[in-house]
Design an enzyme around this catalytic site. Structure first.
Site, mmCIF file in Angstrom:
data_model
loop_
_atom_site.group_PDB
_atom_site.id
_atom_site.type_symbol
_atom_site.label_atom_id
_atom_site.label_comp_id
_atom_site.label_asym_id
_atom_site.label_seq_id
_atom_site.Cartn_x
_atom_site.Cartn_y
_atom_site.Cartn_z
ATOM 1 N N HIS B 265 3.728 2.907 -0.340
ATOM 2 C CA HIS B 265 4.186 1.798 0.494
ATOM 3 C C HIS B 265 5.230 1.048 -0.309
ATOM 4 O O HIS B 265 5.064 0.866 -1.510
ATOM 5 C CB HIS B 265 3.004 0.879 0.838
ATOM 6 C CG HIS B 265 3.301 -0.062 1.966
ATOM 7 N ND1 HIS B 265 4.049 -1.193 1.798
ATOM 8 C CD2 HIS B 265 2.958 -0.020 3.275
ATOM 9 C CE1 HIS B 265 4.148 -1.823 2.970
ATOM 10 N NE2 HIS B 265 3.504 -1.133 3.872
ATOM 11 N N ASP B 316 -1.698 3.873 7.289
ATOM 12 C CA ASP B 316 -1.565 4.937 8.282
ATOM 13 C C ASP B 316 -2.507 6.104 8.035
ATOM 14 O O ASP B 316 -2.867 6.825 8.963
ATOM 15 C CB ASP B 316 -0.127 5.468 8.284
ATOM 16 C CG ASP B 316 0.853 4.374 8.653
ATOM 17 O OD1 ASP B 316 0.655 3.767 9.711
ATOM 18 O OD2 ASP B 316 1.793 4.121 7.879
#
Lengths: 373, 373
Positions: B265, B316
């Site tokens: 991320h 996710d």
């Protein structure tokens, strides 16, 4: 916030360089604007809108054959799926044309033959298609809301002449065609203006052209961006209706600390080079149409604001009287801006996707303190 | 470029602070996420989605009466204009649900009773309305494209239970309702992620809520943003179909220099705090539904990628197996993200408009040299 490299918020990102770009050069101090290295004055004097599109999309002015080819491709795309026309017909009649345009462009994605593809060539095809289709949507919705018929496009005409035909139901004069063409050239691109930036932020998630252009239309709708020439014309109209002296009216507005639309620009600190051409067009169209009063009013206001507030007229100031004299309704000024800017938006989306990076800045948190454990 | 204050392009605006904000606190080094000062772990453990909406929109958790009031307001907005349902019915059946959602949300502006108003209170009403309506659109389109009927909403249910009812045609189990509710809480906001930033860029021209949310949906559609959990599930499905060992499969992908979705991320350099909850939900739902294989596969891949590439699972990675086990189709994962993030998007648009400044960065021009005169 330990993970930030800069902690001073650049509100509105003023002066922050967000990307490199080969499309648009602006020198705000010298009042220079150039697309792909070609000065806006040269384009306004010698080019047409189709050549400008070629320049923006392919990086150079077209040869004679390339221009013929692009004109044909744009003309072939002068068609709207019946479902889009139906969407325009069923939209409530009181809706802002920009809301209708945003929705219709989003729906165009349903019918685009390249819908599933996001590569460079597919996006060039979408750019050509959207440029033709946006002009058709703006004109068709205006006809529909006024109870008129949707006019058949003429594929032999230039982009500007065809647009005026679809809007007014008759072929435009050469003067009107050229005036609109110059307006479209002048509005075609302006680097990372808010709508173009919205398009690039959207595209940079590897979303698609229609999503990006839908974002751009939504951003252009705002009065701090596309809405300014509309505000200028509403002011001119009020002055005209009240029969007051334009300078006295503006003096009164300034005394009440009100902002006069159409002056100053975040980037230009001298004359907006686009204003030069729009001033001349406003004057010339006023002279030939017998509607010279709008130019005269505008000119007196410009001189007063310049001497009083040291502010220059921007691209919006003279486009108001120009568009009105061309027979364009005031609430279509911003949609007509989109008819032009689609060329630059699509060029920027293609540039973004050719060397993409997600656009994701940070915020400086100033809310309730995070409880320490 | 003489008018720029910084000339070094911050590609993707990484690390650039674009605004102050009181909504979301992220500490990427410590793995902390908090909305309005309240830790995401506390919300996931003790709050529901409606309380989270109240927190985001009004800056504090609701009292019992405030919560009752907000639940009633959300429930009252469980209605779609027949023209919107017709738009869903007439959209071609092969269209990506995100394209349909973007278009339908843009069209909602036609029927919004506050369409002409952009003040704080009107935008709170639009936030409530859009939160209810987006959930209804996602569920209704899924029913319509599968040839099913559009289910009547139940105004006595929570937001999450009503959404699952509209989607599946039956009331969900308490476990399923709570699992979705936690997923909606975890996805509700994440500071200036790309879709929220697109919404703020659009709103900052003083455009309107529907334009801003339409931009956000367009940005969320991209695989670098909302599409990642979809890619994770497609990978799990391929591994399952081929009957190969998940670790061997991923090893092969990495050897071919392929990226594994759901890891790493830009902001978090440690575990994404949302992943902690989604991992547990994926495991628990797997255990109770008899579909434990998706969690087991995911868990082995997570351990391998962590040891091999030093990358952490992000929000996710485990939402893929969680959503699948909840009976949500893979191409609805991103629309369900929107069902949650609408709460944060609208909070950010309201914050932007409460203290607005046009968001307009600059580009560093690297194109053909501008001819010197």
């Amino acid at each position: 916030m330990s993970s930030l490299t800069t902690t001073h918020p650049a509100k509105g990102l003023e002066g922050v360089v967000a990307t490199t770009s080969s499309i648009c050069y602006i020198d705000g101090e010298q009042g220079v604007l150039a697309y792909r290295g070609i000065d806006i004055h040269e384009l306004a004097d010698n080019a047409n809108f189709e050549e400008t599109c070629h320049l923006l999309w392919f990086g150079k002015l077209p040869t004679r054959n390339e221009l013929k080819d692009l004109r044909e491709r744009l003309a072939r795309e002068r068609q709207l799926d019946p479902a889009i026309v139906n969407l325009l017909r069923t939209a409530p009649k009181h809706i802002t044309p920009m809301d209708v345009l945003r929705t219709a462009v989003s729906a165009l994605s349903f019918y685009d033959p390249d819908q599933k593809s996001n590569d460079h060539e597919a996006n060039i095809r979408k750019a050509i298609r959207l440029t033709s289709q946006i002009a058709m949507i703006v004109a068709a919705y205006d006809r529909i809301r006024k109870g008129g018929n949707v006019v058949e496009p003429d594929r032999s005409l230039s982009h500007s002449a065809n647009f005026l035909l679809l809007l007014n139901g008759e072929r435009p004069s050469e003067t009107a065609e050229r005036a609109l063409d110059i307006a479209l050239i002048l509005h075609a691109d302006h680097e990372l203006n808010a709508s173009t930036f919205a398009a690039r932020v959207t595209a940079a998630t590897l979303s698609d052209m229609h999503s990006a252009i839908t974002s751009a239309i939504g951003a252009l709708k705002g009065p701090l961006h596309g809405g300014a020439n509309e505000a200028v014309f509403l002011m001119l109209q009020e002055i005209d209706k009240k029969g007051v002296d334009p300078v006295e009216y503006v003096r009164g507005q300034l005394a009440q600390k009100k902002k006069i639309s159409g002056f100053g620009h975040r980037v230009y600190h001298t004359e907006d080079p686009r204003a030069t051409h729009l001033r001349r067009m406003s004057r010339d169209l006023g002279n030939t149409s017998g509607q010279g009063k709008w130019f005269e009013m505008s000119s007196r206001i410009e001189q007063f604001v310049k001497s009083e507030k040291k502010l220059n007229a921007n691209v919006d100031f003279y486009s108001a009287s120009t568009y009105h004299t061309l027979g364009i309704d005031v609430d279509l000024f911003t949609p007509v801006f989109a008819v032009s800017r689609i060329s630059g938006w699509t060029a920027h989306v293609i540039e973004q996707l050719d060397d993409n990076r997600l656009i994701r800045p940070r915020a400086d948190y100033v809310g309730p303190s995070y409880p320490q454990h």
